[in-house]
Design an enzyme around this catalytic site. Structure first.
Site, PDB file in Angstrom:
ATOM      1  N   GLU A   1       1.792 -13.200   8.627  1.00 23.19           N
ATOM      2  CA  GLU A   1      -0.040 -12.765   8.189  1.00 23.19           C
ATOM      3  C   GLU A   1      -0.355 -13.083   6.914  1.00 23.19           C
ATOM      4  OE1 GLU A   1      -0.504  -8.914   6.350  1.00 23.19           O
ATOM      5  OE2 GLU A   1      -2.322  -8.716   6.944  1.00 23.19           O
TER       6      GLU A   1
ATOM      7  N   ASN B   1       5.782  -6.747   9.875  1.00 24.72           N
ATOM      8  CA  ASN B   1       6.463  -6.937  10.535  1.00 24.72           C
ATOM      9  C   ASN B   1       6.990  -5.646  11.485  1.00 24.72           C
ATOM     10  OD1 ASN B   1       5.385  -9.661   9.364  1.00 24.72           O
ATOM     11  ND2 ASN B   1       7.989  -9.049   8.152  1.00 24.72           N
TER      12      ASN B   1
ATOM     13  N   GLU C   1       4.060  -0.033   4.260  1.00 23.27           N
ATOM     14  CA  GLU C   1       4.735  -0.202   5.248  1.00 23.27           C
ATOM     15  C   GLU C   1       4.845  -0.242   5.709  1.00 23.27           C
ATOM     16  OE1 GLU C   1       3.784  -3.360   5.047  1.00 23.27           O
ATOM     17  OE2 GLU C   1       3.778  -2.974   2.457  1.00 23.27           O
TER      18      GLU C   1
HETATM   19  N1  TRP Z   1       0.066  -6.997   5.034  1.00 18.21           N
HETATM   20  C1  TRP Z   1       0.663  -6.686   4.045  1.00 18.21           C
HETATM   21  C2  TRP Z   1       0.140  -5.405   3.083  1.00 18.21           C
HETATM   22  O1  TRP Z   1       0.876  -4.618   3.690  1.00 18.21           O
HETATM   23  C3  TRP Z   1      -0.113  -8.173   3.164  1.00 18.21           C
HETATM   24  C4  TRP Z   1       0.696  -9.321   3.133  1.00 18.21           C
HETATM   25  C5  TRP Z   1       1.855  -9.356   2.840  1.00 18.21           C
HETATM   26  C6  TRP Z   1       0.407 -10.955   3.444  1.00 18.21           C
HETATM   27  N2  TRP Z   1       2.205 -10.522   2.656  1.00 18.21           N
HETATM   28  C7  TRP Z   1       1.051 -11.310   2.817  1.00 18.21           C
HETATM   29  C8  TRP Z   1      -0.945 -10.659   3.207  1.00 18.21           C
HETATM   30  C9  TRP Z   1       1.157 -12.854   2.974  1.00 18.21           C
HETATM   31  C10 TRP Z   1      -1.301 -12.677   2.423  1.00 18.21           C
HETATM   32  C11 TRP Z   1      -0.551 -13.327   3.218  1.00 18.21           C
HETATM   33  O2  TRP Z   1      -0.850  -5.149   2.738  1.00 18.21           O
HETATM   34 ZN    ZN Z   2      -0.612  -2.931   3.938  1.00 20.87          ZN
END
Ligand code: TRP
Ligand code: ZN
Length: 897
Positions: free
Chosen positions: A125, A269, A302
């Protein structure tokens, strides 16, 4: 070279469905640090819902092209370039095999496939997957994944990916393999692999419907003794989602993996959450109460993404708050339920207060600067810059407002309908709103504006009491936050604001509330008024005498409330409001008012004097044994220097620091016996427990200690701090004692802290997360006539344990100084800004995401005093001239525009 510098602006309005769909993805990894080969086989077909495309662009970055095949035959109608692959002459459905290579050992961006501590990890992400292989790297392309990992068995005994483990086995030359299959279709940003020398804490549980689930927390071997709390938090999160939302874990196994090099907190993930070690590892010796709470919250966050984010995902990155705002709301509610259950208002309020403090300090500031954007942004240059306080924290407030409007049951009905309609889909914030509206038979058209309008709205309150008719009228007038460049070119319109209110009589009791036109008073003495117009008046009947209004109870909407309370009224609310949030709020208003007045005097060089009513109100809280220690600590904590500086017409961090220090010293002096008593009464002897009660006691004890250290005679505080340091059986006590000794040294120019700092370092040399604290407490220390903290920080930059490539370490020293030590960072000589520019440029070459975060610490430069403004401007110009990454360029260019 990769296209990390192009600054094309992406607009939400330009969304188009993907030209092709990818039904299945088969990945084979031959893992080696310097050269990993990835073979990707994609079953693709034209998207019936998209315009017919002549060619196909697959994104790819920092990849070496090796070969391609179409339906098993060599394929040459393609061109490899720095942004990826352009493919031509494609049939309507086909199987494409692409072979490429990447270099995880040299990947310092921590995006894509990288090596940390000798192990392999991925972070996809938002758009990291195309740094692993060529792909349609967008969340509305969902596929079934089948993954084979191959690596040297001795070096990488553990091979993990998403979903279920199908098979493992040995290969020639000391290598081995593992095959994984994810039964759920997912966007590529949820792909993950981990390979290396790791061990796991394991537990089997039975889910609500009776299936057995394997839970694992994977860490490096020396950290196994810090995994229990994360496992407990995971089990609690699973139970909570089952009971509160009826959502069950959908996989046979669920894995959490800790990694010490990570850009953010953690990543959801599918079935293989990857976490910053900071949010997994905790035991009493190494982690503070705050760390324990953060681990619980992030593990919950998460895990909750498994439904809100993974089962239902985002159509495009403009919809990020669909998953993040909702999941933050869910983790906030989880933590509140864990602390107090549904009905313990005081315990829930402490969590609410902490969350609102973050929102007001950081999100309101974001809304007041050049990065202001709506919860659903209209445009971005680099999506990584939009993982913001607005998308996360204001987004959570927007979700909370549905629950405030419809109640827990109504909100649950909306969630149920949302999953019923959209399970397995990539959807938008509008889809979520429609589910909530339809499940509650409400038209939420106006509510959409919360997603499209940036800025913090202000609600101005006027009240009028008519003694002849026993009527009390409350007029609410809403004004939108300032228009931002990002907003669509339409005027800002009134929002639907749920405004919770109560009325209090002269004895401090809540009055029954009957609005004009109603037959009976409502059962609840808190009423959620729905403000929908620019201005509206609500009339309450049967009010025997002028009441005191308790406004925006529990912070029912993310707005600023303007109402002219007198000091006496605030003191009364602080003592009596039945809404614990508003009790705290009254104290904050009182303190903010007093501190801003003093800061203004300090800025003019006028003498400072503390209002007696203020210290009297604080003394009452400190002595009120009916309040929990946790609440008292929050109520007695003065607003932060950064928050106060932002409230000034011209931010003056030095004046704020002087004013706040003055108040602290006066309160220390006037309440010295009370602080001493609070310290003694809140000791927590015996084995450490991370319960909210014990943590609240420690927090109040340490607030008391910090005040005792402000007295002219510091002998007592020094003795207490030394004893506490020596006898500590937990990190909360030890770190607080260390901070006190550092602050005593700073105030006197002495060496009180040196032995403790040395001892702390030696004791925890092999615990990186604790060494992060060692750096941070030094970076955030107060300065003095003889000590500029920048000199300490520059010296620490040369310490052998400092490492710019590790984000936690960079944050512990550099970010702590630039973001959490305003009085020192904003030194009039500009030394802080010069340091900032150097570090942003250095980080930019290594890790653009982290560099861009640091770059944001000057974005409010226009609001500061002229001298500081000039220094900040020069530093921004310097970075603008040298920064290479799209990430940093977007931040500094917006700041300078
Ligand atoms: N989706 C992740 C969360 O729980 C955020 C995140 C983790 C993220 N690593 C990242 C976003 C690297 C951008 C780049 O909030
Ligand atoms: Zn999140």
């Amino acid at each position: 070279m990769a296209d990390s510098t192009s600054s094309t602006v992406i607009h939400r309005a330009d969304y188009a469905p993907p030209p092709f769909l990818i039904d299945t993805v088969t990945l084979e990894f031959d893992l080696a640090p310097a050269c990993t080969t990835v073979t990707s086989t994609l079953r693709m077909r034209r998207n019936p819902d998209a315009a017919r495309a002549g060619q196909l662009e697959l994104a790819g970055e920092q990849l070496e092209f090796v070969s391609a095949a179409l339906d098993g035959a060599p394929y040459t109608a393609l061109r490899a370039h720095e942004h990826g692959l352009t493919l031509e002459h494609l049939p309507d459905a086909f199987e494409l095999t692409l072979v490429g290579r990447c270099n995880p050992g040299q990947n310092t961006t921590l995006s894509g496939l990288y090596v940390s501590g000798g192990n392999f990890f991925t972070q996809c992400e938002a758009e990291g997957f195309h740094r692993i292989t060529w792909f349609l790297d967008r969340p509305d392309v969902m596929s079934a994944y089948h993954v084979t990992l191959r690596a040297d068995k001795a070096a990488y005994p553990v091979l993990l990916s998403n979903g279920n483990l199908l098979e493992t086995g040995d290969l020639p030359d000391g290598r081995h393999f593992a095959r994984w299959e994810d039964p759920f279709r997912k966007p590529c940003y949820l792909f993950a692999l981990v390979a290396g020398k790791l061990v796991a804490l394991e537990e089997r549980i039975r889910s609500r419907s009776g299936q057995t689930k394997l839970l694992q927390v994977w860490v490096e071997p020396q950290d196994l003794d810090k995994t229990r709390h994360a496992m407990d938090s995971l089990i609690h999160a699973i139970r909570w989602d089952e009971t509160r939302f009826g959502l069950e874990l959908d996989l046979e196994r669920f894995m959490i993996v800790a990694v010490s090099d990570f850009n953010m907190g953690a990543m959801e993930n599918k079935g293989l959450n990857i976490f910053n070690t900071k949010y997994v590892l905790a035991n009493p010796e190494t982690a503070t109460d705050t760390d324990f709470a953060h681990v619980e919250a992030v593990v919950g966050h998460e895990y909750f993404h498994n439904w809100t984010g993974n089962r239902v995902t985002c159509r495009d990155w403009f919809q990020l708050s669909l998953k993040e705002g909702l999941t933050v709301f869910r983790d906030q509610e989880f933590s509140a339920d864990m602390a107090g259950g549904e009905h313990n208002a005081a315990a829930r309020a402490t969590k609410r207060i902490e969350d609102v403090r973050v929102l007001r300090q950081a999100q309101f500031a974001e809304d007041a600067g050049p990065m202001a954007h709506p919860v659903r942004p209209e445009s971005y240059t680099e999506i990584n810059n939009f993982y913001t306080m607005t998308v996360y924290e204001k987004g959570a407030e927007v979700v909370r407002m549905y629950q405030t409007l419809f109640g827990r049951e109504g909100f649950r009905r909306g969630m149920d309908l949302y999953f019923q309609r959209h399970d397995g889909q990539a959807v938008t914030c509008d889809d979520f709103r429609h589910a909530l509206a339809d499940a509650n038979q409400r038209d939420l058209t106006q509510f959409e504006r919360w997603y499209s309008q940036a800025g913090t709205p202000r609600v101005t309150v006027d009240t009028h009491y008519d003694a002849a008719t026993y009527r009390y009228s409350v007029s609410l007038r809403q004004q939108p936050g300032p228009q931002t460049p990002d907003a669509a070119a339409r005027p800002l319109e009134p929002l639907l604001i749920p405004f919770a209110l109560g009325l209090i009589d002269a004895r401090g009791a809540d009055l029954p509330l009957r609005l004009a036109g109603e037959a009976h008073a409502a059962a609840s003495t808190t009423r959620v008024l729905e403000l929908t117009e620019a201005e509206q008046t609500f009339v309450f009947e049967d009010i025997a005498a002028r009441p005191l209004p308790s406004l925006l109870r529990n912070f029912s909407a993310p707005v600023i409330v303007a109402y002219d309370y007198s000091v006496d009224e605030l003191a009364f609310l602080l003592a009596h409001d039945s809404d614990p949030f508003n009790r705290w709020e009254a104290g904050q208003r009182l303190a903010t008012r007093e501190l801003l007045a003093l800061a203004g005097q300090a800025a003019r060089g006028a003498p400072l004097q503390l209002d007696d009513a203020f210290s009297a109100a604080f003394a009452r809280v400190l002595n009120d044994a009916t309040l929990t220690p946790a609440f008292r600590e929050l109520a007695l904590m003065l607003p932060s220097e950064a928050y106060l500086a932002e409230q000034m017409a011209e931010s003056n961090p030095a004046a704020v620091h002087q004013a706040r220090q003055f108040v602290r010293q006066r309160l220390a002096h006037e309440l010295r016996n009370e602080w001493r008593v609070a310290y003694e009464h809140n000791r927590t002897p015996g084995p450490y427990a991370a319960t909210p009660e014990a943590a609240g006691q420690r927090a109040l004890k340490h607030l008391a200690l910090s005040y005792l250290a402000e007295l002219d005679d510091t002998a007592d505080a020094e003795r207490l701090a030394r004893a506490q340091y020596a006898e500590a059986n937990n990190m909360t006590d030890r770190a607080a004692a260390l901070v006190t000794l550092i602050s005593l040294a700073a105030a006197s120019g002495g060496t009180q802290a040196e032995a403790a700092l040395d001892d702390f370092y030696r004791r925890f040399e092999n615990q990186p997360l604790v060494i992060d604290k060692w750096f941070a407490v030094q970076a955030t220390q107060r300065g003095s006539a003889t000590r500029n903290v920048i000199d300490v920080v520059r010296k620490l930059m040369t310490h052998p344990a400092f490492n710019l490539k590790n984000p936690n370490r960079a944050r512990s020293l550099i970010f702590s100084f630039c973001m959490a030590n305003p009085a020192q960072f904003h030194a009039a000589d500009g030394s802080g800004y010069a340091f900032w520019a150097e570090q942003v440029i250095a980080l930019d070459a290594l890790n653009p995401q982290v560099a861009a975060r640091l770059a944001r610490s000057l974005e409010l430069w226009r609001r500061f005093t002229p001298v500081l403004r000039e220094g900040m401007h020069a530093a921004l110009e310097k970075v603008a001239a040298q920064a290479k990454s799209r990430d940093v360029r977007e931040i500094v260019e917006k700041a300078l525009k």
